[in-house]
Design a protein around this motif. Sequence first.
Motif, PDB file in Angstrom:
ATOM      1  N   TYR A 262       0.831  -1.193   0.000  1.00 23.03           N
ATOM      2  CA  TYR A 262       0.000   0.000   0.000  1.00 23.03           C
ATOM      3  C   TYR A 262       0.870   1.248   0.000  1.00 23.03           C
ATOM      4  CZ  TYR A 262      -3.199   3.648   1.340  1.00 23.03           C
ATOM      5  OH  TYR A 262      -3.907   4.807   1.355  1.00 23.03           O
ATOM      6  N   PHE A 263       1.936   1.233   0.783  1.00 23.44           N
ATOM      7  CA  PHE A 263       2.825   2.381   0.836  1.00 23.44           C
ATOM      8  C   PHE A 263       3.422   2.661  -0.541  1.00 23.44           C
ATOM      9  CE2 PHE A 263       7.193   3.964   1.197  1.00 23.44           C
ATOM     10  CZ  PHE A 263       6.940   5.183   1.781  1.00 23.44           C
ATOM     11  N   ILE A 264       3.836   1.612  -1.232  1.00 19.91           N
ATOM     12  CA  ILE A 264       4.415   1.787  -2.561  1.00 19.91           C
ATOM     13  C   ILE A 264       3.369   2.334  -3.514  1.00 19.91           C
ATOM     14  CG2 ILE A 264       5.369   0.529  -4.546  1.00 19.91           C
ATOM     15  CD1 ILE A 264       6.713  -1.335  -2.439  1.00 19.91           C
ATOM     16  N   ASN A 265       2.164   1.783  -3.490  1.00 18.18           N
ATOM     17  CA  ASN A 265       1.102   2.266  -4.365  1.00 18.18           C
ATOM     18  C   ASN A 265       0.746   3.715  -4.034  1.00 18.18           C
ATOM     19  OD1 ASN A 265       0.884  -0.115  -5.778  1.00 18.18           O
ATOM     20  ND2 ASN A 265      -0.704  -0.943  -4.442  1.00 18.18           N
ATOM     21  N   GLU A 266       0.729   4.053  -2.759  1.00 19.90           N
ATOM     22  CA  GLU A 266       0.437   5.425  -2.340  1.00 19.90           C
ATOM     23  C   GLU A 266       1.506   6.379  -2.874  1.00 19.90           C
ATOM     24  OE1 GLU A 266       0.813   7.177   1.890  1.00 19.90           O
ATOM     25  OE2 GLU A 266      -1.182   6.262   1.768  1.00 19.90           O
ATOM     26  N   ALA A 267       2.753   5.969  -2.802  1.00 21.15           N
ATOM     27  CA  ALA A 267       3.850   6.801  -3.311  1.00 21.15           C
ATOM     28  C   ALA A 267       3.726   6.981  -4.814  1.00 21.15           C
ATOM     29  CB  ALA A 267       5.203   6.181  -2.959  1.00 21.15           C
ATOM     30  N   LEU A 268       3.352   5.935  -5.530  1.00 23.26           N
ATOM     31  CA  LEU A 268       3.171   6.052  -6.977  1.00 23.26           C
ATOM     32  C   LEU A 268       1.999   6.970  -7.295  1.00 23.26           C
ATOM     33  CD1 LEU A 268       3.778   2.357  -8.086  1.00 23.26           C
ATOM     34  CD2 LEU A 268       5.276   4.321  -8.483  1.00 23.26           C
ATOM     35  N   ASP A 269       0.926   6.897  -6.509  1.00 27.42           N
ATOM     36  CA  ASP A 269      -0.210   7.797  -6.706  1.00 27.42           C
ATOM     37  C   ASP A 269       0.198   9.252  -6.524  1.00 27.42           C
ATOM     38  OD1 ASP A 269      -1.864   5.640  -7.198  1.00 27.42           O
ATOM     39  OD2 ASP A 269      -2.747   5.628  -5.177  1.00 27.42           O
ATOM     40  N   GLU A 270       1.027   9.506  -5.515  1.00 28.15           N
ATOM     41  CA  GLU A 270       1.500  10.865  -5.266  1.00 28.15           C
ATOM     42  C   GLU A 270       2.331  11.372  -6.439  1.00 28.15           C
ATOM     43  OE1 GLU A 270       0.818  13.096  -2.818  1.00 28.15           O
ATOM     44  OE2 GLU A 270      -0.690  11.619  -2.206  1.00 28.15           O
ATOM     45  N   LEU A 271       3.202  10.517  -6.979  1.00 32.87           N
ATOM     46  CA  LEU A 271       4.015  10.908  -8.131  1.00 32.87           C
ATOM     47  C   LEU A 271       3.122  11.206  -9.323  1.00 32.87           C
ATOM     48  CD1 LEU A 271       7.034   8.451  -8.026  1.00 32.87           C
ATOM     49  CD2 LEU A 271       7.101  10.923  -7.736  1.00 32.87           C
ATOM     50  N   ASP A 272       2.089  10.393  -9.518  1.00 27.41           N
ATOM     51  CA  ASP A 272       1.170  10.594 -10.629  1.00 27.41           C
ATOM     52  C   ASP A 272       0.440  11.927 -10.508  1.00 27.41           C
ATOM     53  OD1 ASP A 272       0.052   9.660 -13.063  1.00 27.41           O
ATOM     54  OD2 ASP A 272      -1.789   9.113 -11.984  1.00 27.41           O
ATOM     55  N   LYS A 273       0.059  12.299  -9.293  1.00 26.31           N
ATOM     56  CA  LYS A 273      -0.625  13.570  -9.054  1.00 26.31           C
ATOM     57  C   LYS A 273       0.263  14.763  -9.399  1.00 26.31           C
ATOM     58  CE  LYS A 273      -3.636  11.956  -5.334  1.00 26.31           C
ATOM     59  NZ  LYS A 273      -3.902  12.050  -3.890  1.00 26.31           N
ATOM     60  N   LYS A 274       1.572  14.617  -9.168  1.00 26.08           N
ATOM     61  CA  LYS A 274       2.508  15.717  -9.419  1.00 26.08           C
ATOM     62  C   LYS A 274       2.713  15.955 -10.914  1.00 26.08           C
ATOM     63  CE  LYS A 274       4.973  15.368  -5.069  1.00 26.08           C
ATOM     64  NZ  LYS A 274       6.250  15.128  -4.413  1.00 26.08           N
TER      65      LYS A 274
END
Length: 71
Positions: free
Chosen positions: A58-70
């Motif tokens: 989940y942490f990895i997916n959350e980090a990828l989501d944050e990168l996608d938002k940027k």
Amino acid sequence: MAGKRIQLELPDELFAQLELVASALGIPDPAEAAVIGVAEWVSRCKSEIDNHDPEQRYFINEALDELDKKK
């Protein structure tokens, strides 16, 4: 280097391969090459374990989501 000490008895063939690889990589001491090998093995295994941990996934997916938002 501070830390815990372990003693390994390697089969002759494995030790010969360790010396060969260490020499090819410019590492003069086979024991130093063994420490590097153990560190890499632990890192690889830890990564595999972390990938199986749902909280880490989940942490990895959350980090990828944050990168996608940027983007």
